[in-house]
Scaffold this active site. Structure first.
Site, PDB file in Angstrom:
ATOM      1  N   GLY A   8       0.881  -1.158   0.082  1.00 15.91           N
ATOM      2  CA  GLY A   8       0.137  -0.084   0.078  1.00 15.91           C
ATOM      3  C   GLY A   8       0.693   1.302  -0.208  1.00 15.91           C
ATOM      4  N   LEU A  10       1.367   3.591  -2.013  1.00 15.63           N
ATOM      5  CA  LEU A  10       1.132   4.765  -2.824  1.00 15.63           C
ATOM      6  C   LEU A  10      -0.185   5.305  -2.155  1.00 15.63           C
ATOM      7  CD1 LEU A  10       1.199   3.662  -6.542  1.00 15.63           C
ATOM      8  CD2 LEU A  10       3.020   4.804  -5.256  1.00 15.63           C
ATOM      9  N   GLN A  12      -2.295   7.002   1.526  1.00 15.78           N
ATOM     10  CA  GLN A  12      -2.048   8.140   2.306  1.00 15.78           C
ATOM     11  C   GLN A  12      -0.665   8.032   3.252  1.00 15.78           C
ATOM     12  OE1 GLN A  12      -4.681   9.263   5.230  1.00 15.78           O
ATOM     13  NE2 GLN A  12      -4.303  11.487   5.182  1.00 15.78           N
ATOM     14  N   ASP A  34       2.616  -1.675  -4.444  1.00 13.24           N
ATOM     15  CA  ASP A  34       1.312  -1.197  -4.380  1.00 13.24           C
ATOM     16  C   ASP A  34       0.322  -1.856  -5.343  1.00 13.24           C
ATOM     17  OD1 ASP A  34      -0.313   1.419  -3.094  1.00 13.24           O
ATOM     18  OD2 ASP A  34      -1.210   0.723  -4.860  1.00 13.24           O
ATOM     19  N   TYR A 141     -15.360  -1.911   8.265  1.00 15.11           N
ATOM     20  CA  TYR A 141     -13.983  -1.415   8.453  1.00 15.11           C
ATOM     21  C   TYR A 141     -13.381  -1.767   9.788  1.00 15.11           C
ATOM     22  CZ  TYR A 141     -10.039   1.865   8.742  1.00 15.11           C
ATOM     23  OH  TYR A 141      -8.753   2.665   9.003  1.00 15.11           O
TER      24      TYR A 141
HETATM   25  C1  VAH Z   1     -10.910   6.384   7.973  1.00 16.64           C
HETATM   26  N1  VAH Z   1      -8.598   7.631   8.000  1.00 16.64           N
HETATM   27  O1  VAH Z   1     -11.284   7.338   7.912  1.00 16.64           O
HETATM   28  C2  VAH Z   1      -9.366   6.539   8.347  1.00 16.64           C
HETATM   29  C3  VAH Z   1      -9.229   6.106   9.607  1.00 16.64           C
HETATM   30  C4  VAH Z   1      -9.919   6.947  12.044  1.00 16.64           C
HETATM   31  C5  VAH Z   1     -10.469   6.579  10.581  1.00 16.64           C
HETATM   32  O2  VAH Z   1      -9.182   4.800   9.895  1.00 16.64           O
HETATM   33  O3  VAH Z   1     -11.346   5.317   7.459  1.00 16.64           O
END
Ligand code: VAH
Length: 319
Positions: A8, A10, A12, A34, A141
């Site tokens: 990963g 490339l 942020q 990447d 996530y």
């Molecule tokens: C997101 N920047 O917004 C990430 C992070 C705390 C959030 O994991 O998904």
């Protein structure tokens, strides 16, 4: 001397971490990879390989080709993108991590994998969330982040793998745009302020979230991997933070430099729901005690640095 592979690269974090690691350990000691092909404006000189981290054979080949002993595994889908395609997020975020851990187990590599404040859920204490708190996230996530923390702990306890990680808050940088997260507003607001003098925010103005400037995030990723392993009681998923603020706070600091800056709100229900399920602030004492974590940038310093950098680019016609 470390020989590092970044997945990963490339993204942020990866795009800036690659540059920082190359400065610290030597350009040829840090292999960037990447899913996407390298871009001319990417990460400068040094070895680059196109890699799908779910492809164990290809990953094993790279680890052996470059005699890698440390993997910074950053390839993942962020929260908002993950909610749009949860099945793909599970595949990339977890099968990708599993593949990396299996190759690392076979080849004896240390592994850094970031978790997130997104690993907490609506039932977690909201303010100064303790290091050891219940984690019942209601986003894909968050599920992949909690499962990832547990998988890394398992590979350490079961196979003795040197796995380490931190729970990052929202990250703000002026190099690579964010890639579909809930905290992206905290980056976009600076670009809009410099380009247009105003910003339409997708979160409510009083939404508090933990945040960190990228230089501190890079410091955390490097320092934890240099830490004395004997002192690491938590090892994976240390809470780390630098500041907690809401869009209104950030707008107020921007107005110190751009007095006429205006903020308006068009709330994105998906990202507002994600933000509402996360802590307002974390406590990070374990990281401070076990490996000396200490952030540098607060909201004032970050705002000044971001605006000065972006104003300079605007003058140079490259913003
Ligand atoms: C997101 N920047 O917004 C990430 C992070 C705390 C959030 O994991 O998904």
């Amino acid at each position: 001397m470390k020989r590092i592979l970044i997945t990963g690269a490339l993204g942020q974090i990866g795009s800036e971490l690659t540059v920082e690691l190359r400065k610290r350990y030597g350009t040829d000691k840090v292999v960037a990879s990447d899913l996407r092909p390298d871009s001319p404006t990417g990460i400068g000189d040094g070895p680059f390989e196109q890699l799908d981290c779910r492809d164990g054979k290809a990953l094993l080949g790279l680890v052996r080709k470059y005699r890698i002993d440390t993997i910074y595994h950053l390839a993942a889908l962020l929260s908002a993108v993950a909610e749009k395609n949860p099945q793909k997020a599970w595949d990339i975020n977890l099968n990708g991590l599993y593949t990396v851990l299996e190759v690392a187990r076979e080849e004896g590599c240390a592994v850094f994998t970031p978790s997130s404040i997104g690993s907490f859920g609506p039932t977690t204490v909201k303010n100064f969330t303790p290091q050891d708190s219940p984690q019942r996230p209601n986003s894909m996530y968050g599920v992949t982040k909690v499962a990832g923390e547990l998988l890394c702990d398992y590979y350490h306890h079961r196979f003795g793998l040197d796995t380490r990680g931190v729970r990052y808050p929202g990250l703000i940088s002026n190099q690579t745009p964010p890639g579909g997260g809930t905290t992206d507003y905290a980056v976009d607001i600076y670009y809009s302020a410099v380009k247009e003098g105003r910003y339409t925010c997708f979160l409510k103005g009083d939404t508090y979230l933990d945040m960190m400037y990228m230089p501190d995030a890079l410091k955390a990723a490097i320092d934890i991997m240099e830490a004395n392993p004997e002192r690491l009681r938590h090892r994976n998923a240390f809470n780390v933070t630098a500041m907690s603020f809401c869009p209104e706070d950030q707008a107020a600091y921007i107005r110190k430099y751009i007095p006429d800056f205006e903020i308006s709100y068009v709330v994105d229900p998906v990202r507002q729901a994600l933000a509402n399920s996360w802590p307002n602030s974390l406590e990070d004492y374990a990281a401070r005690v076990e490996w000396g974590w200490e952030p540098v940038f607060d909201l004032e310093m970050m705002t000044r640095d971001m605006l000065q950098t972006l104003e300079k680019r605007k003058k140079e016609g490259i913003l």
